[in-house]
Motif scaffolding. Structure first.
Motif, PDB file in Angstrom:
ATOM      1  N   TRP A 150       2.609  -7.128  -6.361  1.00 29.36           N
ATOM      2  CA  TRP A 150       1.690  -7.022  -5.223  1.00 29.36           C
ATOM      3  C   TRP A 150       0.272  -6.787  -5.721  1.00 29.36           C
ATOM      4  N   LEU A 151       0.135  -5.893  -6.674  1.00 27.99           N
ATOM      5  CA  LEU A 151      -1.199  -5.577  -7.203  1.00 27.99           C
ATOM      6  C   LEU A 151      -1.843  -6.782  -7.870  1.00 27.99           C
ATOM      7  N   LEU A 152      -1.018  -7.637  -8.445  1.00 28.07           N
ATOM      8  CA  LEU A 152      -1.562  -8.738  -9.247  1.00 28.07           C
ATOM      9  C   LEU A 152      -1.565 -10.076  -8.526  1.00 28.07           C
ATOM     10  N   LEU A 209       5.695  -3.556  -6.890  1.00 26.68           N
ATOM     11  CA  LEU A 209       4.320  -3.045  -6.783  1.00 26.68           C
ATOM     12  C   LEU A 209       3.390  -3.820  -7.714  1.00 26.68           C
ATOM     13  N   LYS A 210       3.845  -3.993  -8.938  1.00 24.31           N
ATOM     14  CA  LYS A 210       3.054  -4.745  -9.925  1.00 24.31           C
ATOM     15  C   LYS A 210       2.725  -6.148  -9.398  1.00 24.31           C
ATOM     16  N   ALA A 219       2.108   1.834  -3.419  1.00 24.33           N
ATOM     17  CA  ALA A 219       1.038   2.342  -4.278  1.00 24.33           C
ATOM     18  C   ALA A 219       0.784   3.824  -4.013  1.00 24.33           C
ATOM     19  N   THR A 252       0.825  -1.198   0.000  1.00 21.65           N
ATOM     20  CA  THR A 252       0.000   0.000   0.000  1.00 21.65           C
ATOM     21  C   THR A 252       0.862   1.253   0.000  1.00 21.65           C
ATOM     22  N   LYS A 289       3.667   5.759  -5.511  1.00 24.54           N
ATOM     23  CA  LYS A 289       3.543   5.711  -6.975  1.00 24.54           C
ATOM     24  C   LYS A 289       2.471   6.691  -7.471  1.00 24.54           C
TER      25      LYS A 289
END
Lengths: 173, 173
Positions: free
Chosen positions: A93-95, A90-91, A20, A17, A23
């Motif tokens: 984590w998001l996915l 981050l990518k 994110a 988080t 970012k």
DNA sequence: GGATGCATGTAAAATGTTACATGATTTA
DNA sequence: TAAATCATGTAACATTTTACATGCATCC
């Protein structure tokens, strides 16, 4: 397909988080990150200084964040941004499906699991008060994105519906 | 009416839940408490030994729990039960409106707040996979109470509905 | 000009995770 | 009887909370 090689250690929710948030801002100070956490509607993220500053320092040491010192008037501050590795982390984590699927923690859900410890009227009254409190007192996340407020409302109303349906089932026994 | 005098320090979620588990059992070992946490559908309560044993020891030291040593075969074990203070503390925890109202932490809700970091198709696909995973892989809490399974299902389906409605709103922009 | 809040942190203490240790009991 | 897993923990480490500290800026 297999997950291919994930980043050695994956990010915690707080770390993901935080990335994110940074970012989204492009570049910001830890103070700004704290503010986002403090203005979030959940009680679970305190955004306390002692959590955020060390966390960001750790992420920088791992090479996930990069920093720039800046002078503003008489004050110095440090701006952080994602490195290339940070973007990748981050990518990931998001996915990550498994962690996004987790149902998390909900204090009312927890309490309803112990419904038999309330008197029948007591439970009713308690739930009613809590849902009223939620609707009136839990503020939407402060943000310049108007969609966040809308999605917050959607979330609250579904949560309320879930709680009330469970209450009905519990009554019917 | 004012909250009258609450217990000096109120219980954390983990403490309150632990008391409720012990109360439900009447009397039990820390191992049993751990088992309930490990069989709960949320990923947030690990029920790790290092969390539970010290927690229960703390609660005993505060006078909230009472213990009895017991010999079973060659093994010794310690059974815990609530003291009168423990009953009061549990009641306060169960009836505290503000904490029960809190919306807690939900990993999908967190990710949806950063929806703009996904490609449009990517977000769709991610949410679909995560909800499928949730429905298929998140087990109901293991318990002899059949209502828990039912309420678990209700919770999941409302969560799914919330996520899908939010997705729609995000698409419409 | 004093109080309040913004912005920046650090230190000590509490809490929780991960990994280990050990012996008893069950199952293959 | 060997392997698994039940049951009981402890120790080291990581993380987070709570409390404090400090100086700048703003408002009353």
């Amino acid at each position: 397909m297999p997950q291919s090689k994930q980043c050695a250690e994956s990010l915690s929710e707080l770390e993901g988080t935080t990335l994110a948030i940074i970012k989204e801002a492009g570049e910001c100070t830890p103070y700004v990150v704290r503010d986002v956490f403090r203005n979030s509607p959940t009680e679970n993220w305190s955004g306390s200084a002692g959590a955020i500053y060390p966390l960001i320092a750790r992420l920088e040491k791992k090479g996930i964040l990069l920093s720039t010192e800046e002078q503003v008037g008489k004050r110095k501050r440090t701006l952080y941004r994602l490195s290339a590795d940070g973007e990748k982390a981050l990518k990931n984590w998001l996915l990550d499906v498994k962690s996004g699927a987790g149902i998390g923690l909900d204090p009312m859900r927890t309490r309803l699991a112990f419904a038999d410890m309330y008197g029948a009227d007591e439970l009713h009254e308690y739930v009613r008060q809590a849902m009223d409190y939620m609707m009136a007192e839990i503020p939407p996340p402060k943000s310049d994105n108007p969609l966040l407020e809308k999605t917050h409302q959607i979330w609250l109303s579904h949560r309320k519906a879930a709680v009330e349906e469970i209450l009905l089932v519990l009554e019917r026994g």
